[in-house]
Design a protein around this motif. Structure first.
Motif, PDB file in Angstrom:
ATOM      1  N   ARG A  27       0.104  -1.209 -15.783  1.00 17.66           N
ATOM      2  CA  ARG A  27      -0.563  -1.086 -14.466  1.00 17.66           C
ATOM      3  C   ARG A  27      -1.442   0.177 -14.423  1.00 17.66           C
ATOM      4  O   ARG A  27      -2.587   0.121 -13.991  1.00 17.66           O
ATOM      5  CB  ARG A  27       0.464  -1.019 -13.330  1.00 17.66           C
ATOM      6  N   LYS A  28      -0.879   1.285 -14.922  1.00 15.83           N
ATOM      7  CA  LYS A  28      -1.634   2.545 -14.844  1.00 15.83           C
ATOM      8  C   LYS A  28      -2.933   2.464 -15.628  1.00 15.83           C
ATOM      9  O   LYS A  28      -3.918   3.073 -15.249  1.00 15.83           O
ATOM     10  CB  LYS A  28      -0.780   3.705 -15.370  1.00 15.83           C
ATOM     11  N   ARG A  29      -2.926   1.731 -16.724  1.00 17.73           N
ATOM     12  CA  ARG A  29      -4.186   1.698 -17.489  1.00 17.73           C
ATOM     13  C   ARG A  29      -5.092   0.529 -17.084  1.00 17.73           C
ATOM     14  O   ARG A  29      -6.179   0.376 -17.624  1.00 17.73           O
ATOM     15  CB  ARG A  29      -3.910   1.729 -18.991  1.00 17.73           C
ATOM     16  N   SER A  30      -4.662  -0.299 -16.119  1.00 23.67           N
ATOM     17  CA  SER A  30      -5.562  -1.364 -15.672  1.00 23.67           C
ATOM     18  C   SER A  30      -6.648  -0.702 -14.811  1.00 23.67           C
ATOM     19  O   SER A  30      -6.360   0.232 -14.073  1.00 23.67           O
ATOM     20  CB  SER A  30      -4.799  -2.419 -14.874  1.00 23.67           C
ATOM     21  N   PRO A  31      -7.899  -1.140 -14.918  1.00 26.22           N
ATOM     22  CA  PRO A  31      -8.998  -0.432 -14.252  1.00 26.22           C
ATOM     23  C   PRO A  31      -8.808  -0.300 -12.743  1.00 26.22           C
ATOM     24  O   PRO A  31      -9.196   0.705 -12.153  1.00 26.22           O
ATOM     25  CB  PRO A  31     -10.232  -1.292 -14.567  1.00 26.22           C
ATOM     26  N   ALA A  32      -8.187  -1.276 -12.084  1.00 29.23           N
ATOM     27  CA  ALA A  32      -8.002  -1.176 -10.629  1.00 29.23           C
ATOM     28  C   ALA A  32      -6.691  -0.471 -10.270  1.00 29.23           C
ATOM     29  O   ALA A  32      -6.385  -0.291  -9.092  1.00 29.23           O
ATOM     30  CB  ALA A  32      -8.022  -2.573 -10.016  1.00 29.23           C
ATOM     31  N   GLY A  33      -5.917  -0.079 -11.278  1.00 25.14           N
ATOM     32  CA  GLY A  33      -4.642   0.613 -11.017  1.00 25.14           C
ATOM     33  C   GLY A  33      -3.582  -0.320 -10.461  1.00 25.14           C
ATOM     34  O   GLY A  33      -2.563   0.123  -9.925  1.00 25.14           O
ATOM     35  N   ARG A  34      -3.822  -1.601 -10.565  1.00 19.26           N
ATOM     36  CA  ARG A  34      -2.834  -2.566 -10.082  1.00 19.26           C
ATOM     37  C   ARG A  34      -2.992  -3.863 -10.870  1.00 19.26           C
ATOM     38  O   ARG A  34      -3.972  -4.009 -11.619  1.00 19.26           O
ATOM     39  CB  ARG A  34      -3.002  -2.801  -8.585  1.00 19.26           C
ATOM     40  N   LEU A  35      -2.059  -4.776 -10.665  1.00 19.99           N
ATOM     41  CA  LEU A  35      -2.125  -6.059 -11.374  1.00 19.99           C
ATOM     42  C   LEU A  35      -2.352  -7.176 -10.365  1.00 19.99           C
ATOM     43  O   LEU A  35      -2.119  -7.005  -9.163  1.00 19.99           O
ATOM     44  CB  LEU A  35      -0.833  -6.288 -12.167  1.00 19.99           C
ATOM     45  N   SER A  36      -2.769  -8.329 -10.856  1.00 22.44           N
ATOM     46  CA  SER A  36      -3.062  -9.450  -9.958  1.00 22.44           C
ATOM     47  C   SER A  36      -1.773 -10.096  -9.450  1.00 22.44           C
ATOM     48  O   SER A  36      -0.713  -9.975 -10.067  1.00 22.44           O
ATOM     49  CB  SER A  36      -3.877 -10.501 -10.713  1.00 22.44           C
TER      50      SER A  36
END
Ligand SMILES: Nc1ncnc2c1ncn2[C@@H]1O[C@H](COP(=O)(O)OP(=O)(O)OP(=O)(O)O)[C@@H](O)[C@H]1O
Length: 361
Positions: free
Chosen positions: A154-163
């Motif tokens: 999650r931290k490295r996903s560009p939006a800082g969150r998951l779908s």
């Protein structure tokens, strides 16, 4: 994935990790590790930042004459986890180590963890254990290597969150994992994104694994009868993810693990829990209690959090001392992740495009 793509991914990864894994990469079979979500080995700077004074094992060590230690991939309050190569089988493994003595006391946490993990072998969401035991200095478990944990993803996903499609499937599989644990008479007591990983091979990359069995406790006897609750059961777990009952030092039941699933899901799908910036544990408790007031919690369940309203309501309405309706909870998670299927691509398989497209709307 063809050979060129694998090489490109390899170049993007640290050269050392790629070197370790390169022996296994063979595009003609489907066994190769999913390099995109393999756990990263800590750099010296990260180790210093985590204030780990000393690595229990240094890279290059051949642990127990068999596992070649390549680098550290994780650490908690108790153990350190290393990426290792099984020199006999030429396969990657994770080795979890805990010093036998801590503050002049014999540590028992990993002994209990080994015991429970061995009992649970064969359960779909429990990592495979290849070896466990102790030497003069350490207790150890050699287990299946898994992906980066979902908190770090999650931290490295560009939006800082998951779908919601990915988080719904995480909820579904975590509830299923807990069902197995609870049915064996244990509560986990430390469910959180850092203890949730996926497989890193082609055939298990969409299977979720629950980690860290060091805080498990029996809540039922062998005969399946609930054990009497202690008047003050103490505080066990991680402040951010424990239920209101744990703040109140009540004996934990499956209900409390399920609340930790809910808070983990909230953090994964929104980016943070409402008490993320609070330091005072009483304030955190107060916000969690407010969240449980079904007529008064609308603010906390708007926008991306709205997908969790039904799951949360279902939990609030359950009796903590009655076995939870796992199937109903899993069906609720299914609504969250549709139209995806459990084995469809997850956010990290498709460059986090679902959360990125949400941001643009
Ligand atoms: N089998 C594994 N494969 C890949 N990474 C792992 C594995 N086991 C643990 N890790 C990584 O190491 C981290 C710490 O592991 P774990 O929670 O088991 O340690 P711990 O010392 O018991 O932690 P805590 O103090 O939080 O209880 C995990 O968050 C995960 O990222």
């Amino acid at each position: 994935m063809d050979t060129q793509e694998v090489s490109a991914i390899q170049r993007r990864r640290s050269s050392k990790a790629s070197r370790i894994l390169s022996f296994q990469i063979n595009t003609s079979n489907s066994q190769f590790p999913n390099l995109e979500i393999l756990p990263k080995m800590s750099t010296k700077k990260e180790i210093a930042e985590k204030r780990i004074k000393q690595l229990h094992l240094t890279p290059g060590t051949i642990f127990m004459n068999r596992w070649s230690i390549e680098g550290m991939i994780g650490s908690g309050g108790y153990g350190q986890i290393f990426l290792a190569m099984d020199t006999k089988k030429n396969e990657v493994r994770a080795v979890k180590i805990e010093p036998k003595m801590r503050m002049e006391m014999i540590t028992k946490r990993m002994i209990m963890e080994m015991d429970v993990m061995l009992k649970m072998q064969g359960k779909q969401h429990v990592p495979l254990v290849y070896s466990s035991g102790y030497n003069n200095e350490f207790n150890f478990i050699v287990m299946q290597l898994l992906s980066e944990n979902t908190g770090d993803i999650r931290k490295r996903s560009p939006a800082g969150r998951l779908s919601k499609e990915t988080v719904g499937r995480i909820v579904y599989q975590t509830v299923n994992a807990l069902k197995d644990i609870h049915e064996m008479g244990y509560v986990h007591r430390d469910v959180k994104p850092a203890n949730i990983c996926f497989g890193c091979h082609q055939q298990n990359r969409h299977i979720l694994y629950l980690l860290d069995f060091g805080l498990l406790r029996r809540f039922k006897t062998d005969a399946g009868i609930r054990k009497p609750s202690r008047p003050n059961a103490g505080f066990k777990g991680t402040e951010r993810y424990v239920s209101v009952r744990v703040h109140e030092k009540l004996e934990q039941t499956p209900w409390d693990d399920l609340f930790s699933v809910m808070y983990s899901a909230y953090e994964l799908v929104v980016g943070e829990v409402p008490w993320r910036h609070l330091e005072d544990v009483e304030e955190i408790h107060a916000v969690k209690k407010l969240m449980n007031e079904l007529n008064n919690n609308g603010e906390m369940f708007k926008d991306s959090a709205s997908v969790l309203i039904d799951f949360h309501k279902m939990l609030v309405e359950l009796d903590p001392n009655v076995d939870p309706p796992y199937e109903k909870l899993m069906n609720c998670a299914k609504v969250m992740y549709q139209p995806k299927e459990l084995n469809d691509l997850y956010d990290w398989d498709e460059g986090f495009k679902l959360t990125l497209s949400d941001e643009k709307d």
